[in-house]
Design a protein around this motif. Structure first.
Motif, PDB file in Angstrom:
ATOM      1  N   HIS A 219     -16.528  18.203 -31.345  1.00  0.00           N
ATOM      2  CA  HIS A 219     -16.215  17.229 -32.384  1.00  0.00           C
ATOM      3  C   HIS A 219     -15.127  16.260 -31.964  1.00  0.00           C
ATOM      4  O   HIS A 219     -14.413  16.520 -30.995  1.00  0.00           O
TER       5      HIS A 219
ATOM      6  N   VAL B  34     -11.921  13.897 -33.815  1.00  0.00           N
ATOM      7  CA  VAL B  34     -11.121  13.613 -35.005  1.00  0.00           C
ATOM      8  C   VAL B  34     -10.514  12.224 -34.829  1.00  0.00           C
ATOM      9  O   VAL B  34      -9.817  11.965 -33.850  1.00  0.00           O
TER      10      VAL B  34
ATOM     11  N   HIS C 103     -17.539  20.855 -38.467  1.00  0.00           N
ATOM     12  CA  HIS C 103     -17.448  19.392 -38.475  1.00  0.00           C
ATOM     13  C   HIS C 103     -17.836  18.860 -37.118  1.00  0.00           C
ATOM     14  O   HIS C 103     -17.456  19.396 -36.089  1.00  0.00           O
TER      15      HIS C 103
ATOM     16  N   HIS D  35      -8.135  13.548 -31.659  1.00  0.00           N
ATOM     17  CA  HIS D  35      -8.441  14.451 -30.554  1.00  0.00           C
ATOM     18  C   HIS D  35      -9.939  14.643 -30.417  1.00  0.00           C
ATOM     19  O   HIS D  35     -10.695  14.430 -31.362  1.00  0.00           O
TER      20      HIS D  35
ATOM     21  N   ALA E  71     -12.770  17.622 -29.020  1.00  0.00           N
ATOM     22  CA  ALA E  71     -12.724  19.086 -28.960  1.00  0.00           C
ATOM     23  C   ALA E  71     -13.902  19.651 -28.192  1.00  0.00           C
ATOM     24  O   ALA E  71     -15.027  19.169 -28.318  1.00  0.00           O
TER      25      ALA E  71
ATOM     26  N   TYR F  35      -4.196  23.097 -28.211  1.00  0.00           N
ATOM     27  CA  TYR F  35      -4.146  21.638 -28.311  1.00  0.00           C
ATOM     28  C   TYR F  35      -3.169  21.123 -27.260  1.00  0.00           C
ATOM     29  O   TYR F  35      -2.087  21.679 -27.076  1.00  0.00           O
TER      30      TYR F  35
ATOM     31  N   GLU G  27      -8.592  19.389 -27.700  1.00  0.00           N
ATOM     32  CA  GLU G  27      -8.604  20.753 -28.224  1.00  0.00           C
ATOM     33  C   GLU G  27      -9.662  21.538 -27.448  1.00  0.00           C
ATOM     34  O   GLU G  27     -10.777  21.050 -27.255  1.00  0.00           O
TER      35      GLU G  27
HETATM   36 FE   LIG Z   1     -10.294  19.955 -34.002  1.00  0.00          FE
END
Ligand SMILES: [Fe+2]
Length: 183
Positions: free
Chosen positions: A7, A9, A55, A74, A76, A113, A123
């Motif tokens: 994912h 963000v 997500h 970030h 991931a 992280y 991440e």
């Molecule tokens: Fe995350």
């Protein structure tokens, strides 16, 4: 270790405009939303249209109008287990260009992280056996062995409403997404 994309963000200026576009045009649904740090911080909205990821994209209303503010908070990557998360922490700790990674858990994941040499957020996480309503965040102690880390994460979130087996959550989401009419 194999890194598998999970994912992104993204920091946004207008949550309503962005979430509306991603829902109406791209077909995403809101999975969870709330203050980033549990009881404080900017709002985060998690979005998905696939049961395999809680997500696929999330927005944080934290992008500044001016200056160096970047849109990506970030990206991931998923790994197979806690040993890979620990190995990544060790790699980052020995890299002279970056700060040591932060061990963080969201209940449904155990993560590290860190930032790359140009300050992009990264991440690396492994899944836990549990779905936990987001957003939640807590530290985990890398000095503990794997079983105690997992027990600590489970104990931290066991009483939170909505916490349950991840297999049940994925089954429910698979049924839900399979029932959507295609746009
Ligand atoms: Fe995350």
């Amino acid at each position: 270790m194999q890194l598998r994309w999970s994912h992104a963000v993204i920091k946004v200026r207008n949550m309503e405009t962005m979430t509306r576009f991603y829902m109406d045009v791209l077909g995403f649904e809101v999975a969870d939303r709330g203050p980033l740090f549990g009881d404080s911080g900017p709002e985060i909205v998690f979005m998905s249209q696939y049961e395999g990821d809680h997500h696929q994209i999330a927005f944080v209303e934290a992008r500044e109008d001016e200056g160096p503010s970047n849109s990506v908070d970030h990206i991931a990557f998923r790994v197979d287990g806690l040993a890979d998360v620990r190995e990544m922490m060790d790699r980052v700790a020995t890299c002279p260009d970056v700060d040591a990674g932060a061990p963080v858990t969201h209940g449904n994941a155990i993560s590290v992280y860190f930032k790359d040499p140009e300050q992009n957020g990264i991440e690396v996480f492994c899944d836990t056996p549990w779905h936990v309503q987001q957003p939640v965040i807590a530290p985990w102690d890398p000095s503990l062995d794997d079983a105690d880390v997992l027990k600590g994460v489970g104990d931290t979130f066991a009483q939170k409403p909505g916490t349950g087996p991840m297999a049940d959550y994925i089954g429910d989401r698979a049924t839900h997404f399979a029932g959507r009419t295609s746009k």
